[in-house]
Scaffold this motif. Structure first.
Motif, PDB file in Angstrom:
ATOM      1  N   ARG A  47       0.841  -1.189   0.000  1.00 27.05           N
ATOM      2  CA  ARG A  47       0.000   0.000   0.000  1.00 27.05           C
ATOM      3  C   ARG A  47       0.883   1.248   0.000  1.00 27.05           C
ATOM      4  NH1 ARG A  47       0.240  -2.078   5.091  1.00 27.05           N
ATOM      5  NH2 ARG A  47       0.779  -0.656   6.792  1.00 27.05           N
ATOM      6  N   LEU A  48       0.241   2.401  -0.176  1.00 29.47           N
ATOM      7  CA  LEU A  48       0.929   3.693  -0.203  1.00 29.47           C
ATOM      8  C   LEU A  48       0.423   4.545   0.951  1.00 29.47           C
ATOM      9  CD1 LEU A  48       3.007   5.237  -1.985  1.00 29.47           C
ATOM     10  CD2 LEU A  48       1.052   6.286  -3.148  1.00 29.47           C
ATOM     11  N   GLU A  49       1.347   5.074   1.738  1.00 29.28           N
ATOM     12  CA  GLU A  49       0.989   5.893   2.898  1.00 29.28           C
ATOM     13  C   GLU A  49       1.586   7.291   2.760  1.00 29.28           C
ATOM     14  OE1 GLU A  49       2.353   3.889   6.362  1.00 29.28           O
ATOM     15  OE2 GLU A  49       0.771   2.351   6.319  1.00 29.28           O
ATOM     16  N   PHE A  50       0.936   8.259   3.447  1.00 28.52           N
ATOM     17  CA  PHE A  50       1.406   9.639   3.433  1.00 28.52           C
ATOM     18  C   PHE A  50       1.583  10.126   4.873  1.00 28.52           C
ATOM     19  CE2 PHE A  50      -0.429   9.425  -0.802  1.00 28.52           C
ATOM     20  CZ  PHE A  50       0.477  10.155  -1.548  1.00 28.52           C
ATOM     21  N   SER A  51       2.572  10.976   5.044  1.00 29.92           N
ATOM     22  CA  SER A  51       2.774  11.648   6.332  1.00 29.92           C
ATOM     23  C   SER A  51       3.369  13.023   6.059  1.00 29.92           C
ATOM     24  CB  SER A  51       3.698  10.832   7.243  1.00 29.92           C
ATOM     25  OG  SER A  51       4.992  10.713   6.691  1.00 29.92           O
ATOM     26  N   LEU A  52       2.945  13.999   6.840  1.00 30.17           N
ATOM     27  CA  LEU A  52       3.453  15.361   6.723  1.00 30.17           C
ATOM     28  C   LEU A  52       4.267  15.698   7.957  1.00 30.17           C
ATOM     29  CD1 LEU A  52       0.779  15.299   4.864  1.00 30.17           C
ATOM     30  CD2 LEU A  52       0.861  17.800   5.078  1.00 30.17           C
ATOM     31  N   ARG A  86       7.368  19.021   4.667  1.00 25.31           N
ATOM     32  CA  ARG A  86       7.803  17.868   3.882  1.00 25.31           C
ATOM     33  C   ARG A  86       6.666  16.847   3.844  1.00 25.31           C
ATOM     34  NH1 ARG A  86      12.077  16.187   6.732  1.00 25.31           N
ATOM     35  NH2 ARG A  86      13.657  17.206   5.404  1.00 25.31           N
ATOM     36  N   VAL A  87       6.437  16.264   2.672  1.00 31.22           N
ATOM     37  CA  VAL A  87       5.460  15.190   2.504  1.00 31.22           C
ATOM     38  C   VAL A  87       6.219  13.904   2.216  1.00 31.22           C
ATOM     39  CG1 VAL A  87       3.526  14.320   1.157  1.00 31.22           C
ATOM     40  CG2 VAL A  87       3.695  16.762   1.656  1.00 31.22           C
ATOM     41  N   ASN A  88       6.006  12.903   3.053  1.00 32.45           N
ATOM     42  CA  ASN A  88       6.642  11.602   2.864  1.00 32.45           C
ATOM     43  C   ASN A  88       5.626  10.630   2.266  1.00 32.45           C
ATOM     44  OD1 ASN A  88       9.169  12.313   4.012  1.00 32.45           O
ATOM     45  ND2 ASN A  88       8.308  12.088   6.059  1.00 32.45           N
ATOM     46  N   ALA A  89       5.890  10.222   1.033  1.00 33.66           N
ATOM     47  CA  ALA A  89       5.087   9.174   0.407  1.00 33.66           C
ATOM     48  C   ALA A  89       5.835   7.859   0.586  1.00 33.66           C
ATOM     49  CB  ALA A  89       4.871   9.461  -1.074  1.00 33.66           C
ATOM     50  N   THR A  90       5.218   6.905   1.268  1.00 29.20           N
ATOM     51  CA  THR A  90       5.876   5.653   1.625  1.00 29.20           C
ATOM     52  C   THR A  90       5.209   4.492   0.909  1.00 29.20           C
ATOM     53  OG1 THR A  90       6.400   6.558   3.819  1.00 29.20           O
ATOM     54  CG2 THR A  90       6.599   4.170   3.522  1.00 29.20           C
ATOM     55  N   ALA A  91       5.980   3.838   0.056  1.00 28.95           N
ATOM     56  CA  ALA A  91       5.498   2.638  -0.635  1.00 28.95           C
ATOM     57  C   ALA A  91       5.924   1.413   0.174  1.00 28.95           C
ATOM     58  CB  ALA A  91       6.072   2.560  -2.045  1.00 28.95           C
ATOM     59  N   ILE A  92       4.945   0.649   0.622  1.00 33.39           N
ATOM     60  CA  ILE A  92       5.221  -0.535   1.449  1.00 33.39           C
ATOM     61  C   ILE A  92       5.221  -1.763   0.541  1.00 33.39           C
ATOM     62  CG2 ILE A  92       4.416  -1.932   3.380  1.00 33.39           C
ATOM     63  CD1 ILE A  92       3.175   0.571   4.544  1.00 33.39           C
ATOM     64  N   VAL A  93       6.358  -2.444   0.514  1.00 34.54           N
ATOM     65  CA  VAL A  93       6.509  -3.645  -0.318  1.00 34.54           C
ATOM     66  C   VAL A  93       7.011  -4.785   0.563  1.00 34.54           C
ATOM     67  CG1 VAL A  93       6.911  -2.368  -2.447  1.00 34.54           C
ATOM     68  CG2 VAL A  93       8.853  -2.950  -0.987  1.00 34.54           C
ATOM     69  N   SER A  94       6.557  -5.984   0.251  1.00 31.79           N
ATOM     70  CA  SER A  94       6.951  -7.180   1.005  1.00 31.79           C
ATOM     71  C   SER A  94       7.799  -8.083   0.122  1.00 31.79           C
ATOM     72  CB  SER A  94       5.710  -7.936   1.495  1.00 31.79           C
ATOM     73  OG  SER A  94       4.906  -7.117   2.332  1.00 31.79           O
TER      74      SER A  94
END
Length: 353
Positions: A196-201, A214-222
């Motif tokens: 999934r893709l998550e966001f955090s500021l 800053r905007v952190n776009a986090t791609a979660i991969v297994s």
């Protein structure tokens, strides 16, 4: 002559920086018609992850960034122009961006020149601006291998505007932006499965001691751990299969049992060094494979000690109960491998949970 030269030099020193300085900074000055802070909507699409290098701590990915803001100075009459939107692509978009204001959003962890860097721009009659940038590059990202090979990685892509503090530009990720943001359903790097893709500021302080966003776009991969069965678990099981010969083989079938066991211990140590060289950090204390290899040392030594004790002429009660060593061996050959296998399976299931 000297006064004329002096006044000419003075005028040039004062006038030239004003003219050329204003001209060079025009693209970075926020138009006065835009209320501050400028609200920039950000949406991110991770189109592909082509490579993840654990040893280097980098990921090769294709990122598409959509920025949306409103600039009243770009408004136009749709009736007069015959369209409610003006589109610009590639060279036209680059030329248009040089003559208008933009938030100058950059990816902070990009470590090389982009293999592909294209932009498209849409300007609407009400001043709304949508800029889409597609980027194929390498990015520095932290890699955590404490759960290897059942690990899940968080590939972080931080977006920020180094030119404008939070008083001038703020980032917004609302429901619409999250709907536009996606992670590819399949990746070129087949060793990984997209999640999934998550966001955090977050806020940080820049070069001028002002707060920036800053905007952190986090791609979660297994990690696709079944692909590592042949590379990791088959050699591991092959080395530990020596214990079956020690506990199950008839007496005399295997010659030098201590020598074979110590050879298996050395092979297990070589296996751990190989894993650590290929995947740095995979042999940490909390790693499942590191725990199983460490347990494997004790398991091989325990199997050897059990064989030596049961075959020793000084085995307790051997004289009174001559069949006791054989009966004890029947239980040991099931119990010792069974306990080791149960612990390993529980470790794997815990890592997968």
């Amino acid at each position: 002559m000297r006064p004329f030269f002096f006044w000419t030099l003075l005028v040039a020193t004062l006038v030239f920086p004003i003219l050329y300085g204003t001209q060079s900074a025009a693209g970075t000055d926020i138009p006065q018609s835009i209320p501050l802070p400028v609200r920039v909507h950000l949406a991110v699409r991770v189109l592909d992850v082509s490579k993840v290098e654990e040893t280097a701590g980098l990921a090769s990915a294709v990122i598409e960034v959509t920025q949306r803001w409103n600039d009243p100075s770009l408004r136009f009459d749709p009736v007069r122009d015959g369209a409610g939107r003006k589109d610009f692509t590639e060279a036209q978009a680059s030329e248009k961006l040089q003559n208008m204001w933009s938030p100058t959003v950059t990816l902070e962890n990009q470590i090389s020149d982009a293999r592909v860097d294209t932009a498209s721009l849409s300007v609407f009659s009400n001043g709304d601006v949508t800029m889409i940038r597609k980027l194929d590059a390498d990015f520095r990202t932290p890699i955590e291998l404490s759960a290897f090979p059942f690990d899940t990685q968080r590939l972080v892509f931080p977006f920020a505007s180094r030119l404008y503090a939070a008083d001038d530009v703020i980032f917004i990720v609302d429901d619409r932006d999250r709907d536009l943001s996606t992670l590819a359903r399949s990746l070129t790097d087949s060793d990984w499965t997209p999640g999934r893709l998550e966001f955090s500021l977050e806020q940080f302080y820049g070069w001028n001691a002002k707060p920036f966003m800053r905007v952190n776009a986090t791609a979660i991969v297994s990690r696709a751990w079944p692909r590592y069965v042949l590379r990791i678990f088959v050699p591991f099981i092959a080395v530990l299969s020596v214990s079956l010969f020690v506990l199950w083989a008839p007496r005399g079938f295997v010659g030098d049992i201590p020598g074979i066991t110590y050879s298996a211990l050395l092979a297990l140590a070589a296996l751990s060094f190989t894993f650590e060289a290929s995947f740095p950090g995979s042999m940490s204390v909390s790693s499942p494979i590191a725990f199983m290899i460490s347990l494997g040392y004790f398991y091989l030594i325990l199997a050897l000690m059990a064989d030596l004790i049961l075959e020793s002429g000084k085995f307790p009660f051997r004289a009174a109960y001559p069949y006791l060593p054989e009966e004890a061996r029947r239980y040991v050959r099931y119990v010792v491998p069974g306990i080791f296998t149960t612990i390993c399976v529980a470790t794997i299931l815990k890592a997968l949970a």
